[in-house]
Design an enzyme around this catalytic site. Structure first.
Site, PDB file in Angstrom:
ATOM      1  N   THR A 108      41.151  56.285  37.658  1.00 13.35           N
ATOM      2  CA  THR A 108      42.574  56.746  37.964  1.00 13.35           C
ATOM      3  C   THR A 108      43.252  55.450  38.865  1.00 13.35           C
ATOM      4  O   THR A 108      43.927  56.062  39.327  1.00 13.35           O
ATOM      5  CB  THR A 108      42.380  57.860  39.288  1.00 13.35           C
ATOM      6  OG1 THR A 108      41.176  57.199  40.042  1.00 13.35           O
ATOM      7  CG2 THR A 108      41.114  58.325  38.566  1.00 13.35           C
ATOM      8  N   SER A 109      43.288  54.307  38.348  1.00 10.33           N
ATOM      9  CA  SER A 109      43.946  53.626  39.596  1.00 10.33           C
ATOM     10  C   SER A 109      44.567  52.879  38.432  1.00 10.33           C
ATOM     11  O   SER A 109      45.019  53.387  36.875  1.00 10.33           O
ATOM     12  CB  SER A 109      43.158  51.884  39.972  1.00 10.33           C
ATOM     13  OG  SER A 109      42.516  51.522  39.135  1.00 10.33           O
TER      14      SER A 109
ATOM     15  N   ASP B 251      33.607  60.857  46.101  1.00  8.55           N
ATOM     16  CA  ASP B 251      33.029  59.229  46.020  1.00  8.55           C
ATOM     17  C   ASP B 251      32.187  59.350  47.261  1.00  8.55           C
ATOM     18  O   ASP B 251      33.037  58.975  48.234  1.00  8.55           O
ATOM     19  CB  ASP B 251      34.152  59.281  46.195  1.00  8.55           C
ATOM     20  CG  ASP B 251      34.338  57.646  45.803  1.00  8.55           C
ATOM     21  OD1 ASP B 251      33.160  57.380  45.228  1.00  8.55           O
ATOM     22  OD2 ASP B 251      34.920  56.698  45.548  1.00  8.55           O
TER      23      ASP B 251
ATOM     24  N   GLY C 122      40.592  50.746  45.424  1.00  6.21           N
ATOM     25  CA  GLY C 122      41.188  51.237  46.254  1.00  6.21           C
ATOM     26  C   GLY C 122      42.101  50.538  47.032  1.00  6.21           C
ATOM     27  O   GLY C 122      43.348  51.593  47.402  1.00  6.21           O
TER      28      GLY C 122
ATOM     29  N   ARG D 293      37.499  49.148  33.172  1.00  4.52           N
ATOM     30  CA  ARG D 293      38.718  49.753  33.030  1.00  4.52           C
ATOM     31  C   ARG D 293      39.630  50.373  34.189  1.00  4.52           C
ATOM     32  O   ARG D 293      38.430  51.323  34.623  1.00  4.52           O
ATOM     33  CB  ARG D 293      38.778  49.921  31.490  1.00  4.52           C
ATOM     34  CG  ARG D 293      38.632  49.064  30.282  1.00  4.52           C
ATOM     35  CD  ARG D 293      39.101  49.854  29.244  1.00  4.52           C
ATOM     36  NE  ARG D 293      38.631  48.864  28.374  1.00  4.52           N
ATOM     37  CZ  ARG D 293      39.947  47.803  27.698  1.00  4.52           C
ATOM     38  NH1 ARG D 293      40.808  48.015  28.548  1.00  4.52           N
ATOM     39  NH2 ARG D 293      39.872  47.163  26.435  1.00  4.52           N
ATOM     40  N   ALA D 294      40.965  50.510  33.934  1.00  3.08           N
ATOM     41  CA  ALA D 294      41.020  51.389  35.234  1.00  3.08           C
ATOM     42  C   ALA D 294      41.089  53.243  34.612  1.00  3.08           C
ATOM     43  O   ALA D 294      40.618  53.699  33.475  1.00  3.08           O
ATOM     44  CB  ALA D 294      42.113  51.687  35.495  1.00  3.08           C
TER      45      ALA D 294
END
Length: 502
Positions: free
Chosen positions: A203-204, A261, A173, A200-201
């Site tokens: 949504t970031s 989440d 986050g 790996r990303a």
């Protein structure tokens, strides 16, 4: 029988099969509306979602197509004779329905459900129903049962002759928080084994694996990973290549678009992968801030207790550290910019981001204190000495050499624009979530050189018209998207007269 054909379509983690409407071996209409089919050949079986194809140029009538991911999982060559079956309902379906109905499940039920999810026997709708049901009601005992089931569903790593295997994980986050790439070489230089598998990303703008891939190869198979750890004491590799807790990857692919989440799912996801990786001692970094995943001290306390309970029950010696989640860490957001910050810290450069350096040292110190040879409180001093002396840099260079060169040369995006302050004052706050969205729209992590270079941090003075940050991109369309979002609201609050910009 049909001939197997590879269809060049990526379907993420979902198995998809393609059947021609003109197929003469099977009546396509008999399968229409049926969510799943089973592809069978030579002892291989694959449950897949079926799509019907109208265009014979895409798929001939005598062929059965599989998407890229499904073809790789099936493991047979193109042209192989295959047949279609109506799949049997997953054995765990009764347990799934019980959870949807709000009932508590035991560990046997969770193991059956996770086994079926890991083998792609459920569609996205059923996986989503399971996630929503767990998010609505889940006991602490169920969280433990889910964690154990997920850890045991894939590969489980063992490190013979190594009683102490350390790891760290940040719950995420916070953009730019690439502490693992500094912590691993510090800890390995001390002599504690730290085989770090990272994600790996999704949504970031970057995961640790995306940023490390700017410097070295991260797609390492298990035997090579073992050899690297044996020689260097640590590694930084992509966890998806070694198939740890595979059900978690399926769950994540569904829960992220739904923005699910929960605490319970987060704990099960993180600790199942650490247990499967063979870790014995773990430090959890939990950033707390207004735009972080954990936003209040009360939420942090509850999540900490859950981590500690489940960690103890599965045999992990676990420490949770609360960190500042009020703004991005370092100056770069995006793989190339974050790799620049990491190397600046390891090289002890004068312009290295102080917050990334100190946060990494604090985490490395906590991990080093798992070593019984270090007295309590001595970990931070030892970590600082290893960084200052160049031992951590030498260890990182060794790890990079052993993992091999990156698959492509990554450079900073050539398109750039500065976002400026609209008034004099000081930076009061930076919205982590918005910064991540802007960097993502700019193309990160798919274009490693895309992202944001932060020129001001919280507390810095700023004048009207002075740059707050710089957007970098490779592609014109993504550059426009990112600049458009930044123009709507910069993500910075600057206060000089009681008002701020956002």
């Amino acid at each position: 029988m049909l001939r197997l054909k590879r269809i060049g379509i990526s379907t993420s983690r979902e198995n998809v099969a393609f059947l021609s409407r003109a197929c003469t071996s099977y009546r396509a209409a008999a399968f229409e509306g049926q969510e799943k089919v089973e592809v069978v050949a030579n002892g291989h079986r694959l449950v897949a979602t079926l799509n019907l194809v109208n265009d014979p140029a895409i798929l001939p009538p005598d062929c059965l197509g599989l998407s890229e991911q499904a073809f790789a999982r099936f493991g047979l060559a193109e042209g192989t004779a295959v047949r279609l079956d109506h799949p049997h309902p997953p054995k765990s379906r009764e347990g799934l329905h019980a959870k949807i109905a709000g009932r508590e499940l035991d560990e046997t039920c969770f193991r059956a459900i996770i086994e079926d999810i890991a083998h792609h026997r459920y569609g996205k709708v059923e996986v989503a129903a399971f996630l929503v049901a767990c998010g609505s009601f889940m006991t602490t005992a169920e969280t433990l049962a889910l964690t154990r089931a997920m850890a045991d569903a894939g590969e489980t790593l063992h490190w013979p002759g190594t009683p102490l295997v350390v790891d760290k994980h940040c719950i995420g986050g916070i953009p730019g928080n690439r502490t693992s790439m500094i912590v691993v070489p510090i800890v390995a230089a001390h002599g504690l084994p730290m085989p770090k598998t990272s994600s790996r990303a999704i949504t970031s703008p970057a995961g640790t694996a995306d940023t490390m891939e700017v410097l070295a190869n991260v797609e390492i198979d298990l035997p090579t990973m073992r050899a690297i750890v044996a020689e260097a004491g640590g590694c930084l590799v992509w966890g998806g290549h070694v198939k740890l807790s595979p059900a978690d990857d399926v769950l994540i692919s569904v829960e992220r678009p739904l923005n699910i989440d929960t605490r319970e799912q987060m704990v099960a996801s993180i600790l199942s992968k650490k247990k499967a990786a063979g870790s014995t001692h773990l430090v959890i970094d939990m950033p707390v801030g207004p735009s972080a995943k954990v936003r209040t001290a009360d939420d942090a306390a509850r999540l900490r207790k859950l981590f500690e309970y489940v960690g103890d029950a599965i045999g992990l010696s676990l420490r949770v550290t609360i960190s500042d989640g009020t703004q991005p860490v370092g100056r770069g957001i995006g793989p190339v910019l974050e790799a620049r910050d990491v190397m600046a810290v390891l090289e002890n450069r004068a312009d290295a981001p102080a917050d990334l350096r100190e946060r990494s040292l604090a985490l490395a110190g906590r991990i080093l204190e798992f070593d019984p040879a270090l007295r309590g409180g001595a970990g931070l001093a030892r970590a600082r000495a290893l960084l200052d002396s160049g031992a951590a840099l030498a260890k990182m260079q060794q790890i990079m050499a052993l993992q091999g060169p990156p698959p492509r040369l990554a450079r900073l995006g050539g398109l750039s624009r500065e976002i400026v302050a609209d008034q004099d004052g000081r930076v009061l706050a930076i919205d982590c979530y918005r910064m991540a969205r802007i960097a993502r729209l700019a193309g990160a992590p798919f274009d490693p050189g895309a992202g944001i270079d932060l020129l001001k941090k919280v507390g810095d003075p700023v004048q009207a018209g002075e740059p707050l940050y710089r957007i970098h991109a490779e592609r014109e369309v993504e550059f426009r998207f990112a600049c458009g979002l930044a123009a709507e609201a910069s993500g910075y609050a600057v206060n000089g007269n009681g008002k701020g910009q956002n």
